[in-house]
Write a protein that holds these residues in place. Sequence first.
Motif, PDB file in Angstrom:
ATOM      1  N   ARG A   1       0.829  -1.211   0.000  1.00 30.57           N
ATOM      2  CA  ARG A   1       0.000   0.000   0.000  1.00 30.57           C
ATOM      3  C   ARG A   1       0.862   1.259   0.000  1.00 30.57           C
ATOM      4  NH1 ARG A   1      -5.137  -1.199  -0.182  1.00 30.57           N
ATOM      5  NH2 ARG A   1      -5.966  -3.076   0.833  1.00 30.57           N
ATOM      6  N   ALA A   2       2.015   1.203   0.651  1.00 39.27           N
ATOM      7  CA  ALA A   2       2.931   2.345   0.612  1.00 39.27           C
ATOM      8  C   ALA A   2       3.449   2.561  -0.803  1.00 39.27           C
ATOM      9  CB  ALA A   2       4.085   2.125   1.586  1.00 39.27           C
ATOM     10  N   TYR A   3       3.723   1.479  -1.503  1.00 34.44           N
ATOM     11  CA  TYR A   3       4.214   1.608  -2.875  1.00 34.44           C
ATOM     12  C   TYR A   3       3.126   2.165  -3.786  1.00 34.44           C
ATOM     13  CZ  TYR A   3       6.876   0.627  -7.088  1.00 34.44           C
ATOM     14  OH  TYR A   3       7.562   0.775  -8.275  1.00 34.44           O
ATOM     15  N   LEU A   4       1.889   1.724  -3.611  1.00 31.74           N
ATOM     16  CA  LEU A   4       0.792   2.245  -4.427  1.00 31.74           C
ATOM     17  C   LEU A   4       0.616   3.746  -4.219  1.00 31.74           C
ATOM     18  CD1 LEU A   4      -1.810  -0.622  -3.942  1.00 31.74           C
ATOM     19  CD2 LEU A   4      -0.755   0.044  -6.116  1.00 31.74           C
ATOM     20  N   ALA A   5       0.857   4.210  -2.990  1.00 28.40           N
ATOM     21  CA  ALA A   5       0.715   5.637  -2.696  1.00 28.40           C
ATOM     22  C   ALA A   5       1.841   6.457  -3.299  1.00 28.40           C
ATOM     23  CB  ALA A   5       0.666   5.853  -1.184  1.00 28.40           C
ATOM     24  N   ALA A   6       3.017   5.833  -3.466  1.00 27.60           N
ATOM     25  CA  ALA A   6       4.173   6.565  -4.002  1.00 27.60           C
ATOM     26  C   ALA A   6       5.071   5.603  -4.765  1.00 27.60           C
ATOM     27  CB  ALA A   6       4.945   7.246  -2.874  1.00 27.60           C
ATOM     28  N   PRO A   7       4.691   5.233  -6.003  1.00 29.00           N
ATOM     29  CA  PRO A   7       5.498   4.291  -6.779  1.00 29.00           C
ATOM     30  C   PRO A   7       6.907   4.829  -7.039  1.00 29.00           C
ATOM     31  CG  PRO A   7       3.335   4.607  -7.769  1.00 29.00           C
ATOM     32  CD  PRO A   7       3.479   5.660  -6.727  1.00 29.00           C
ATOM     33  N   ASP A   8       7.902   3.984  -6.864  1.00 31.04           N
ATOM     34  CA  ASP A   8       9.296   4.384  -7.012  1.00 31.04           C
ATOM     35  C   ASP A   8      10.008   3.339  -7.860  1.00 31.04           C
ATOM     36  OD1 ASP A   8      11.962   5.040  -6.805  1.00 31.04           O
ATOM     37  OD2 ASP A   8      11.975   5.215  -4.626  1.00 31.04           O
ATOM     38  N   ALA A   9      10.455   3.749  -9.039  1.00 31.86           N
ATOM     39  CA  ALA A   9      11.114   2.814  -9.954  1.00 31.86           C
ATOM     40  C   ALA A   9      12.430   2.300  -9.398  1.00 31.86           C
ATOM     41  CB  ALA A   9      11.353   3.489 -11.305  1.00 31.86           C
ATOM     42  N   GLY A  10      12.994   2.976  -8.385  1.00 34.75           N
ATOM     43  CA  GLY A  10      14.274   2.564  -7.837  1.00 34.75           C
ATOM     44  C   GLY A  10      14.193   1.473  -6.790  1.00 34.75           C
ATOM     45  N   ILE A  11      12.989   1.146  -6.327  1.00 37.01           N
ATOM     46  CA  ILE A  11      12.833   0.106  -5.305  1.00 37.01           C
ATOM     47  C   ILE A  11      13.154  -1.258  -5.906  1.00 37.01           C
ATOM     48  CG2 ILE A  11      11.141  -1.111  -3.880  1.00 37.01           C
ATOM     49  CD1 ILE A  11      11.876   1.480  -2.670  1.00 37.01           C
ATOM     50  N   THR A  12      13.864  -2.087  -5.162  1.00 40.43           N
ATOM     51  CA  THR A  12      14.239  -3.428  -5.623  1.00 40.43           C
ATOM     52  C   THR A  12      13.676  -4.490  -4.677  1.00 40.43           C
ATOM     53  OG1 THR A  12      16.282  -3.497  -4.338  1.00 40.43           O
ATOM     54  CG2 THR A  12      16.400  -2.482  -6.532  1.00 40.43           C
ATOM     55  N   ASN A  13      13.761  -5.744  -5.124  1.00 38.91           N
ATOM     56  CA  ASN A  13      13.365  -6.853  -4.255  1.00 38.91           C
ATOM     57  C   ASN A  13      14.206  -6.874  -2.986  1.00 38.91           C
ATOM     58  OD1 ASN A  13      11.623  -7.521  -6.286  1.00 38.91           O
ATOM     59  ND2 ASN A  13      12.625  -9.455  -6.828  1.00 38.91           N
ATOM     60  N   ALA A  14      15.493  -6.543  -3.120  1.00 36.24           N
ATOM     61  CA  ALA A  14      16.378  -6.532  -1.956  1.00 36.24           C
ATOM     62  C   ALA A  14      15.922  -5.490  -0.936  1.00 36.24           C
ATOM     63  CB  ALA A  14      17.812  -6.255  -2.400  1.00 36.24           C
ATOM     64  N   ASP A  15      15.457  -4.340  -1.403  1.00 38.41           N
ATOM     65  CA  ASP A  15      14.959  -3.300  -0.491  1.00 38.41           C
ATOM     66  C   ASP A  15      13.779  -3.820   0.314  1.00 38.41           C
ATOM     67  OD1 ASP A  15      16.804  -1.395  -1.429  1.00 38.41           O
ATOM     68  OD2 ASP A  15      15.472  -0.820  -3.072  1.00 38.41           O
ATOM     69  N   TRP A  16      12.833  -4.448  -0.393  1.00 36.88           N
ATOM     70  CA  TRP A  16      11.646  -4.962   0.301  1.00 36.88           C
ATOM     71  C   TRP A  16      12.005  -6.117   1.237  1.00 36.88           C
ATOM     72  CZ3 TRP A  16       6.859  -5.155  -3.487  1.00 36.88           C
ATOM     73  CH2 TRP A  16       6.366  -3.847  -3.645  1.00 36.88           C
ATOM     74  N   ALA A  17      12.908  -6.979   0.806  1.00 36.14           N
ATOM     75  CA  ALA A  17      13.313  -8.103   1.655  1.00 36.14           C
ATOM     76  C   ALA A  17      13.946  -7.593   2.950  1.00 36.14           C
ATOM     77  CB  ALA A  17      14.283  -9.001   0.899  1.00 36.14           C
ATOM     78  N   ALA A  18      14.758  -6.549   2.841  1.00 35.39           N
ATOM     79  CA  ALA A  18      15.411  -5.995   4.027  1.00 35.39           C
ATOM     80  C   ALA A  18      14.389  -5.450   5.014  1.00 35.39           C
ATOM     81  CB  ALA A  18      16.380  -4.897   3.609  1.00 35.39           C
ATOM     82  N   ARG A  19      13.290  -4.886   4.507  1.00 34.66           N
ATOM     83  CA  ARG A  19      12.269  -4.321   5.388  1.00 34.66           C
ATOM     84  C   ARG A  19      11.533  -5.400   6.184  1.00 34.66           C
ATOM     85  NH1 ARG A  19       8.547   0.085   2.517  1.00 34.66           N
ATOM     86  NH2 ARG A  19       7.601  -0.127   4.592  1.00 34.66           N
TER      87      ARG A  19
END
Length: 260
Positions: A161-179
């Motif tokens: 839902r955070a991504y839908l509110a502010a899509p960012d082309a720079g986000i990677t799978n590694a970024d999400w995995a770390a979270r």
Amino acid sequence: MKNVSLADYDHVDRAVLPIGTDYPPGQLLDWHEHRRAQFLYGVTGVMIVDTPEGTWTVPPERAVLIPATTRHRVRMDGVSTRSLYVEPDAVPWWPATCTVVDVPPLLRELLVAAVEFEADYSLSGRAGCVVALLLHEIAARAPLPFHVAIPAAPDLAVICRAYLAAPDAGITNADWAARTAMSERAFTRRFRAQTGESPAAWRTRARLLAAVPLLRTASVTEVSGRLGYASPAALTAAFTRAFGLPPSRFSTTPLGAGPS
């Protein structure tokens, strides 16, 4: 009926209640549900429908079928609606989840006519025939792919839902995995199990859906830059591949123009 509350007429002995509503810009209809199923058509503007299971973007001249008792919220961007509220037992074929469909000219004109009816319209006269034909036309509609699934897991849902509110082309799978304090492989496997697609594919579709409301006030060129595409052609190719139509079909601004 126009600009009336469903609650005031839900008791009326009609399987289908047509209601038209004009919404101010930026209106949010917060989380709620209806006893009846709803066919929600935007004559103008863009609607974004959220449920706990997903998000559906409804471009102009499209509609969304919302099952009865589905908890949802709707964000209205310059929208005037024509809705049908339908007794569930009258439409056993209604989809089990929200579904976006096209609204061809015949269906559009039937909806425009229906919202002029009184709540207790005659079932045996013209109004009854129009309503019966409306249900036949809606049943013939094919689903359109203007949605993304929201994972059931709360931590994944928050990320999505955070991504839908502010899509960012720079986000990677590694970024999400770390979270989520997971390895990238484990995170990807878990995400795919809950949404049916990889995190990267999910983000791509989410960015493309974000283009739809932006195109109401910005050109394809401007939207491609805001969403991180290398060029308008790159956005056009990805959008057309995903949705079967170029983004220019949803834009009111010339390709190279932006707001003055």
